[in-house]
Write a protein that holds these residues in place. Structure first.
Motif, PDB file in Angstrom:
ATOM      1  N   TYR A   4     -53.422 -64.076  -6.947  1.00  0.00           N
ATOM      2  CA  TYR A   4     -54.203 -64.201  -8.180  1.00  0.00           C
ATOM      3  C   TYR A   4     -53.345 -63.929  -9.410  1.00  0.00           C
ATOM      4  O   TYR A   4     -53.356 -64.685 -10.382  1.00  0.00           O
ATOM      5  CB  TYR A   4     -55.388 -63.234  -8.126  1.00  0.00           C
ATOM      6  N   SER A   5     -52.595 -62.851  -9.369  1.00  0.00           N
ATOM      7  CA  SER A   5     -51.768 -62.462 -10.518  1.00  0.00           C
ATOM      8  C   SER A   5     -50.726 -63.522 -10.845  1.00  0.00           C
ATOM      9  O   SER A   5     -50.507 -63.852 -12.020  1.00  0.00           O
ATOM     10  CB  SER A   5     -51.066 -61.137 -10.240  1.00  0.00           C
ATOM     11  N   MET A   6     -50.085 -64.057  -9.810  1.00  0.00           N
ATOM     12  CA  MET A   6     -49.073 -65.083 -10.051  1.00  0.00           C
ATOM     13  C   MET A   6     -49.699 -66.360 -10.611  1.00  0.00           C
ATOM     14  O   MET A   6     -49.192 -66.932 -11.585  1.00  0.00           O
ATOM     15  CB  MET A   6     -48.304 -65.375  -8.767  1.00  0.00           C
ATOM     16  N   LEU A   7     -50.803 -66.800 -10.018  1.00  0.00           N
ATOM     17  CA  LEU A   7     -51.442 -68.040 -10.469  1.00  0.00           C
ATOM     18  C   LEU A   7     -51.981 -67.907 -11.897  1.00  0.00           C
ATOM     19  O   LEU A   7     -51.796 -68.804 -12.725  1.00  0.00           O
ATOM     20  CB  LEU A   7     -52.555 -68.435  -9.503  1.00  0.00           C
ATOM     21  N   LYS A   8     -52.622 -66.798 -12.186  1.00  0.00           N
ATOM     22  CA  LYS A   8     -53.148 -66.605 -13.539  1.00  0.00           C
ATOM     23  C   LYS A   8     -52.020 -66.434 -14.548  1.00  0.00           C
ATOM     24  O   LYS A   8     -52.093 -66.960 -15.667  1.00  0.00           O
ATOM     25  CB  LYS A   8     -54.092 -65.413 -13.590  1.00  0.00           C
ATOM     26  N   GLY A   9     -50.982 -65.718 -14.145  1.00  0.00           N
ATOM     27  CA  GLY A   9     -49.842 -65.535 -15.028  1.00  0.00           C
ATOM     28  C   GLY A   9     -49.184 -66.847 -15.412  1.00  0.00           C
ATOM     29  O   GLY A   9     -48.804 -67.057 -16.571  1.00  0.00           O
ATOM     30  N   VAL A  10     -49.084 -67.770 -14.458  1.00  0.00           N
ATOM     31  CA  VAL A  10     -48.534 -69.093 -14.755  1.00  0.00           C
ATOM     32  C   VAL A  10     -49.482 -69.858 -15.670  1.00  0.00           C
ATOM     33  O   VAL A  10     -49.064 -70.439 -16.676  1.00  0.00           O
ATOM     34  CB  VAL A  10     -48.274 -69.890 -13.455  1.00  0.00           C
ATOM     35  N   ARG A  11     -50.773 -69.824 -15.344  1.00  0.00           N
ATOM     36  CA  ARG A  11     -51.759 -70.570 -16.149  1.00  0.00           C
ATOM     37  C   ARG A  11     -51.760 -70.116 -17.603  1.00  0.00           C
ATOM     38  O   ARG A  11     -51.851 -70.926 -18.524  1.00  0.00           O
ATOM     39  CB  ARG A  11     -53.162 -70.423 -15.553  1.00  0.00           C
ATOM     40  N   LEU A  12     -51.627 -68.817 -17.822  1.00  0.00           N
ATOM     41  CA  LEU A  12     -51.660 -68.291 -19.186  1.00  0.00           C
ATOM     42  C   LEU A  12     -50.296 -68.314 -19.872  1.00  0.00           C
ATOM     43  O   LEU A  12     -50.183 -67.945 -21.038  1.00  0.00           O
ATOM     44  CB  LEU A  12     -52.207 -66.856 -19.177  1.00  0.00           C
ATOM     45  N   GLY A  13     -49.274 -68.743 -19.154  1.00  0.00           N
ATOM     46  CA  GLY A  13     -47.950 -68.852 -19.749  1.00  0.00           C
ATOM     47  C   GLY A  13     -47.132 -67.581 -19.731  1.00  0.00           C
ATOM     48  O   GLY A  13     -46.073 -67.509 -20.367  1.00  0.00           O
ATOM     49  N   PRO A  32     -43.091 -67.860 -15.337  1.00  0.00           N
ATOM     50  CA  PRO A  32     -42.514 -69.195 -15.213  1.00  0.00           C
ATOM     51  C   PRO A  32     -43.244 -70.017 -14.140  1.00  0.00           C
ATOM     52  O   PRO A  32     -43.846 -69.469 -13.215  1.00  0.00           O
ATOM     53  CB  PRO A  32     -41.066 -68.943 -14.793  1.00  0.00           C
ATOM     54  N   GLU A  33     -43.152 -71.308 -14.262  1.00  0.00           N
ATOM     55  CA  GLU A  33     -43.832 -72.243 -13.363  1.00  0.00           C
ATOM     56  C   GLU A  33     -43.492 -72.011 -11.890  1.00  0.00           C
ATOM     57  O   GLU A  33     -44.314 -72.274 -11.019  1.00  0.00           O
ATOM     58  CB  GLU A  33     -43.487 -73.675 -13.772  1.00  0.00           C
ATOM     59  N   ARG A  34     -42.320 -71.492 -11.595  1.00  0.00           N
ATOM     60  CA  ARG A  34     -41.926 -71.302 -10.188  1.00  0.00           C
ATOM     61  C   ARG A  34     -42.865 -70.349  -9.437  1.00  0.00           C
ATOM     62  O   ARG A  34     -42.952 -70.377  -8.215  1.00  0.00           O
ATOM     63  CB  ARG A  34     -40.486 -70.840 -10.087  1.00  0.00           C
ATOM     64  N   PHE A  35     -43.602 -69.511 -10.164  1.00  0.00           N
ATOM     65  CA  PHE A  35     -44.525 -68.584  -9.519  1.00  0.00           C
ATOM     66  C   PHE A  35     -45.781 -69.286  -9.008  1.00  0.00           C
ATOM     67  O   PHE A  35     -46.499 -68.741  -8.176  1.00  0.00           O
ATOM     68  CB  PHE A  35     -44.896 -67.434 -10.460  1.00  0.00           C
ATOM     69  N   ARG A  36     -46.062 -70.479  -9.509  1.00  0.00           N
ATOM     70  CA  ARG A  36     -47.220 -71.240  -9.029  1.00  0.00           C
ATOM     71  C   ARG A  36     -47.102 -71.488  -7.523  1.00  0.00           C
ATOM     72  O   ARG A  36     -48.044 -71.257  -6.770  1.00  0.00           O
ATOM     73  CB  ARG A  36     -47.349 -72.562  -9.764  1.00  0.00           C
ATOM     74  N   GLU A  37     -45.925 -71.951  -7.096  1.00  0.00           N
ATOM     75  CA  GLU A  37     -45.721 -72.243  -5.678  1.00  0.00           C
ATOM     76  C   GLU A  37     -45.870 -70.987  -4.820  1.00  0.00           C
ATOM     77  O   GLU A  37     -46.447 -71.030  -3.735  1.00  0.00           O
ATOM     78  CB  GLU A  37     -44.342 -72.867  -5.460  1.00  0.00           C
TER      79      GLU A  37
END
Length: 120
Positions: free
Chosen positions: A30-39, A42-47
Motif C-alpha cells: 500500500y505504501s509503495m503504491l500510494k507513494g508512487v501515485r502521489l509522486g 519513484p516509478e520503480r516502486f510501482r512494480e
C-alpha cells in the motif's frame, strides 16, 4: 531475505525459521503504491508494490465456502513485561498465525484500493 510474496519479517531474517507475514507485506505494498501515485516515490516502486500485492493474493488469499479468506496474519506481537512479551524469537514464533484478522485485512484492502487506482 525476501520472497516474491512480499516482505519477510525483518527482525528475524537471520534465523532459519520464519514466515511471510501478510499485514506487514500488505502495508508495504500500500505504501509503495500510494507513494508512487502521489509522486513521493519513484516509478520503480510501482512494480515492487504490485509484486507484493499479487504475491499476497497468490499465497494467502483463498476461497472458503464461497467467501474470500486472507491468511498469514500474526494475531498479535508486542512487548510488555518479561512474563508476557519478552521480545525473543521464541516468543514471536509462539504467537498464532490466523486468518481474516483486521490487522491484515485492513492493510490488504488499502493496497487493493491503490491497485484499482493505478491507471487513474
Amino acid at each position: 531475505m525476501r520472497a516474491a510474496c512480499g516482505i519477510r519479517l525483518s527482525i528475524w531474517v537471520a534465523v532459519k525459521k520464519n514466515y511471510l507475514e501478510t499485514s506487514g507485506s500488505a502495508i508495504m505494498a500500500y505504501s509503495m503504491l500510494k507513494g508512487v501515485r502521489l509522486g513521493f516515490l519513484p516509478e520503480r516502486f510501482r512494480e515492487l508494490g504490485e509484486k507484493a500485492f499479487h504475491g499476497i493474493c497468490d499465497r494467502y488469499l483463498k476461497e472458503k465456502d464461497g467467501r474470500l479468506s486472507l491468511g498469514g496474519i500474526c494475531l498479535v506481537a508486542g512487548l510488555g513485561g518479561p512474563q508476557m512479551r519478552d521480545g525473543t524469537y521464541e516468543y514471536y514464533m509462539s504467537e498464532p498465525v490466523v486468518e481474516d484478522d483486521a490487522k491484515g485485512v485492513g492493510p490488504f484492502l488499502l493496497a487493493y484500493t491503490e491497485m484499482r487506482r493505478l491507471d487513474d
